[in-house]
Design a protein around this motif. Structure first.
Motif, PDB file in Angstrom:
ATOM      1  N   GLN A  15      10.115   1.424   3.215  1.00  0.00           N
ATOM      2  CA  GLN A  15       9.260   0.481   3.930  1.00  0.00           C
ATOM      3  C   GLN A  15       8.014   0.157   3.107  1.00  0.00           C
ATOM      4  N   LYS A  16       7.424   1.169   2.486  1.00  0.00           N
ATOM      5  CA  LYS A  16       6.260   0.935   1.636  1.00  0.00           C
ATOM      6  C   LYS A  16       6.610   0.006   0.480  1.00  0.00           C
ATOM      7  N   GLN A  17       7.773   0.223  -0.115  1.00  0.00           N
ATOM      8  CA  GLN A  17       8.208  -0.611  -1.231  1.00  0.00           C
ATOM      9  C   GLN A  17       8.420  -2.057  -0.768  1.00  0.00           C
ATOM     10  N   GLN A  18       9.041  -2.241   0.388  1.00  0.00           N
ATOM     11  CA  GLN A  18       9.256  -3.586   0.919  1.00  0.00           C
ATOM     12  C   GLN A  18       7.925  -4.268   1.225  1.00  0.00           C
ATOM     13  N   GLU A  19       6.977  -3.527   1.789  1.00  0.00           N
ATOM     14  CA  GLU A  19       5.661  -4.088   2.078  1.00  0.00           C
ATOM     15  C   GLU A  19       4.955  -4.492   0.792  1.00  0.00           C
ATOM     16  N   GLN A  20       5.070  -3.666  -0.252  1.00  0.00           N
ATOM     17  CA  GLN A  20       4.431  -3.986  -1.531  1.00  0.00           C
ATOM     18  C   GLN A  20       5.052  -5.235  -2.143  1.00  0.00           C
ATOM     19  N   GLU A  21       6.373  -5.361  -2.062  1.00  0.00           N
ATOM     20  CA  GLU A  21       7.042  -6.552  -2.582  1.00  0.00           C
ATOM     21  C   GLU A  21       6.592  -7.802  -1.841  1.00  0.00           C
ATOM     22  N   LEU A  22       6.476  -7.712  -0.526  1.00  0.00           N
ATOM     23  CA  LEU A  22       6.009  -8.847   0.267  1.00  0.00           C
ATOM     24  C   LEU A  22       4.570  -9.193  -0.083  1.00  0.00           C
ATOM     25  N   GLU A  23       3.725  -8.185  -0.212  1.00  0.00           N
ATOM     26  CA  GLU A  23       2.325  -8.422  -0.577  1.00  0.00           C
ATOM     27  C   GLU A  23       2.240  -9.115  -1.936  1.00  0.00           C
ATOM     28  N   ASP A  24       3.052  -8.680  -2.896  1.00  0.00           N
ATOM     29  CA  ASP A  24       3.060  -9.297  -4.223  1.00  0.00           C
ATOM     30  C   ASP A  24       3.471 -10.772  -4.137  1.00  0.00           C
ATOM     31  N   GLY A  77      -1.513  -9.222  11.806  1.00  0.00           N
ATOM     32  CA  GLY A  77      -0.960  -8.258  10.870  1.00  0.00           C
ATOM     33  C   GLY A  77      -0.753  -6.892  11.499  1.00  0.00           C
ATOM     34  N   THR A  78       0.297  -6.232  11.073  1.00  0.00           N
ATOM     35  CA  THR A  78       0.608  -4.909  11.624  1.00  0.00           C
ATOM     36  C   THR A  78       0.778  -3.850  10.538  1.00  0.00           C
ATOM     37  N   THR A  79       0.725  -4.257   9.278  1.00  0.00           N
ATOM     38  CA  THR A  79       0.958  -3.297   8.199  1.00  0.00           C
ATOM     39  C   THR A  79      -0.259  -3.224   7.284  1.00  0.00           C
ATOM     40  N   LEU A  80      -0.244  -2.237   6.433  1.00  0.00           N
ATOM     41  CA  LEU A  80      -1.313  -2.096   5.454  1.00  0.00           C
ATOM     42  C   LEU A  80      -1.306  -3.279   4.484  1.00  0.00           C
ATOM     43  N   ALA A  81      -0.126  -3.770   4.143  1.00  0.00           N
ATOM     44  CA  ALA A  81      -0.029  -4.945   3.271  1.00  0.00           C
ATOM     45  C   ALA A  81      -0.701  -6.151   3.921  1.00  0.00           C
ATOM     46  N   ASP A  82      -0.497  -6.326   5.214  1.00  0.00           N
ATOM     47  CA  ASP A  82      -1.152  -7.427   5.935  1.00  0.00           C
ATOM     48  C   ASP A  82      -2.665  -7.290   5.848  1.00  0.00           C
TER      49      ASP A  82
END
Length: 100
Positions: free
Chosen positions: A34-43, A76-81
């Motif tokens: 999940q962290k990896q997916q969030e980082q990819e989305l943030e990028d 937003g609900t995630t740290l990436a958000d």
């Protein structure tokens, strides 16, 4: 995990302990994925923001950043958000300061 084993190790069977360890590993893997997916989305969103900067006027870009901040801060609900919202907020402020 160690606390559970210390408190309940004497009443849990070996198979229950092994099952518990396996479940913990699976949850840890899911968290990492999940962290990896969030980082990819943030990028991807950061690249999008960079591309938008190239095609908008300064005033339009500031408005875009403010809209993005509002959307990601509100929904937003995630740290990436949160990271995206803060980038937009900070960047809009830096541009405003530079214009003064």
């Amino acid at each position: 995990m160690k606390l559970i084993l210390a408190d309940y190790g004497d009443v849990l069977s070996d198979s229950q302990i092994n099952s518990l360890k396996l479940n913990i590993k699976l949850v840890q893997q899911q968290v990492e994925e999940q962290k990896q997916q969030e980082q990819e989305l943030e990028d991807k969103i950061n690249r999008y923001i960079d591309n938008v900067w190239r095609v908008l006027s300064t005033d339009e870009y500031i408005q875009f950043l403010e809209d993005m901040y509002t959307a990601y801060h509100t929904y937003g609900t995630t740290l990436a958000d949160f990271h995206i919202a803060m980038r937009c907020f900070n960047e809009a402020g830096e541009i405003r300061e530079a214009l003064q």
